[in-house]
Design an enzyme around this catalytic site. Sequence first.
Site, mmCIF file in Angstrom:
data_model
loop_
_atom_site.group_PDB
_atom_site.id
_atom_site.type_symbol
_atom_site.label_atom_id
_atom_site.label_comp_id
_atom_site.label_asym_id
_atom_site.label_seq_id
_atom_site.Cartn_x
_atom_site.Cartn_y
_atom_site.Cartn_z
ATOM 1 N N GLU A 62 -2.096 -1.345 -5.786
ATOM 2 C CA GLU A 62 -3.331 -0.738 -6.288
ATOM 3 C C GLU A 62 -3.028 0.160 -7.479
ATOM 4 O OE1 GLU A 62 -7.276 1.487 -4.398
ATOM 5 O OE2 GLU A 62 -5.457 1.209 -3.220
ATOM 6 N N CYS A 101 -13.128 -1.153 12.944
ATOM 7 C CA CYS A 101 -14.274 -1.865 12.371
ATOM 8 C C CYS A 101 -15.427 -1.869 13.368
ATOM 9 C CB CYS A 101 -13.867 -3.298 12.001
ATOM 10 S SG CYS A 101 -15.218 -4.256 11.265
ATOM 11 N N CYS A 132 -16.608 -6.064 13.854
ATOM 12 C CA CYS A 132 -15.849 -7.029 14.661
ATOM 13 C C CYS A 132 -14.956 -6.360 15.697
ATOM 14 C CB CYS A 132 -15.011 -7.933 13.767
ATOM 15 S SG CYS A 132 -13.674 -7.077 12.891
ATOM 16 N N ASP A 147 -2.974 1.886 6.768
ATOM 17 C CA ASP A 147 -2.188 1.423 5.623
ATOM 18 C C ASP A 147 -1.924 -0.074 5.694
ATOM 19 O OD1 ASP A 147 -2.106 4.029 4.737
ATOM 20 O OD2 ASP A 147 -0.191 4.472 5.705
ATOM 21 N N CYS A 151 -12.608 -4.054 6.053
ATOM 22 C CA CYS A 151 -11.954 -4.659 7.211
ATOM 23 C C CYS A 151 -11.215 -5.916 6.759
ATOM 24 C CB CYS A 151 -12.987 -5.009 8.284
ATOM 25 S SG CYS A 151 -12.287 -5.873 9.711
ATOM 26 N N ASP A 167 0.858 -1.194 0.000
ATOM 27 C CA ASP A 167 0.000 0.000 0.000
ATOM 28 C C ASP A 167 0.888 1.235 0.000
ATOM 29 O OD1 ASP A 167 -2.727 1.306 0.386
ATOM 30 O OD2 ASP A 167 -1.609 2.115 2.094
ATOM 31 N N CYS A 221 -13.018 -9.202 8.956
ATOM 32 C CA CYS A 221 -14.365 -9.709 8.672
ATOM 33 C C CYS A 221 -14.887 -9.276 7.311
ATOM 34 C CB CYS A 221 -15.342 -9.263 9.761
ATOM 35 S SG CYS A 221 -15.600 -7.466 9.836
#
Length: 362
Positions: free
Chosen positions: A268, A340, A343, A350, A321, A184, A324
Site C-alpha cells: 500500500e 465481518c 459473512c 493485518d 472483508c 501489509d 465477501c
Amino acid sequence: MLLGFQTAIKLNNQQRNALAKHCGVARHAWNWGLALTKNILDHNKANPQDKIKFPTAVDLHKWLVAIVKPECSWYYEVSKCAPQYALRHLAEAWKQAFKKGKKPPKFKKKGRADSFTVDGSLAVDHFRVKVPVIGWLKTYERLPIQYQPKSFTFSRTADRWFVSWKIEVEPTHTPKLVGVVGVDLGVKTLATLSTGQVFEGTKSYRKYENKLSRLQRLNRHKVRGSNNWKKAQIKIARLHRQIANIRRDRLHKLTTYLAKNHGKIGIEDLNVSGMLANRNLAKAIADMGFYEFHRQLEYKCELHGSEFVVVDRWFPSSKTCSNCHTKKETLFLSERVFKCDHCGLEIDRDLNASINLEKAVS
C-alpha cells in the site's frame, strides 16, 4: 543497473584531518551559496521590476573562485571538487524546491551529516581507494574492482568514515517460490504477508531508548565545546548509529527475501509523513522504517526480476472483508481482529489487509 556501494575506511589522524578539511570547505561553499541565492530571491521579491537572474551551479562556482577563494586561502588545501559538488548539490536542491518536490535547502552545521564528493584521478584496489590530494585510503573489506567509479562520496557517522560510489550490477532473475503476495506494513508487526507469514520489527529505538535518554541526560551537565562534551556527543552518535544499523539490517534481509522469492509484490502507498504527524504513533512508525522498506523493495524487485506494485493509498484494505468484499464504515486501530458483520469472518486485521492487497494486484 547502477547500485550504490558503501564501505568503512581505516584512517590515521592525518587522513582524518584531511577528510574533515574537505567537509569544512564543502560546507562553507554550500552555506555561502545558500546565503547568496537567498539574497537574490529576496531582492527579486522586493524588486519585481529589477529582477536578477537566478544563478546556476556554474555561475556560483565562478563567483566562488573570484570572490571567496582569494580571501580564504584554506580552500587551496583541499581538492577543488569538494566545493564544486557542494554548489552542484545546492543548485539541484533549489531546482527540487522550485518544483514543489522538496522543501528549500537549509544551512549546514559542523558535525551534522558531514560529507563531500570528489572526482578526478580515482582508483579502486582490492583493499584501498585512491583519492585526489589525500592519496590511498585503506578499507576493511575487499572491494569490487571490475567497475572504476567516476566519483567518490565521503560521509561521517559518529566517529567512523565511509566512502561510497556507484557500481554496475546485472539483474538476476531468481526462481520464485510464490507467484503473487500482498504485504501489509504495521506498527505491531513490521510486515504481514498474505501467505500468513509474519515478520516482527526489531524496534531497536524502543530497545535502546532508556540508554539513549541516560546519555543525553548526563550530557546536559557538561560544558558545551569541552573535551568531555565532545566525548559524550560521540557516544550518543554511536548509539544512534547502532540503532539505525539494527533497523537497516532487518529491512535489508526482509526486502531481499521478498524480492528473491515472490514474482509479484503488492504493498500500500502509505502516507508516512502524515502518519508521523500522529504523536501517539510517530515513535513506533519511525522505528519501523516504512519509507526505507519501500525504497529497498523497489530497487531489489528490479534487481531480482520481480514485479513491484503500489496500491493506491485510498484503497480500503483494512476495512474490506477478504471473503465477501463487504466494506466496513468504521474500523478503530484498537480492533486487531477483523469481524465481518455480513459473512461472519473473523481474521487477524493485518492478514485480512494483506490478502486484499494480493487480490488487488492479481
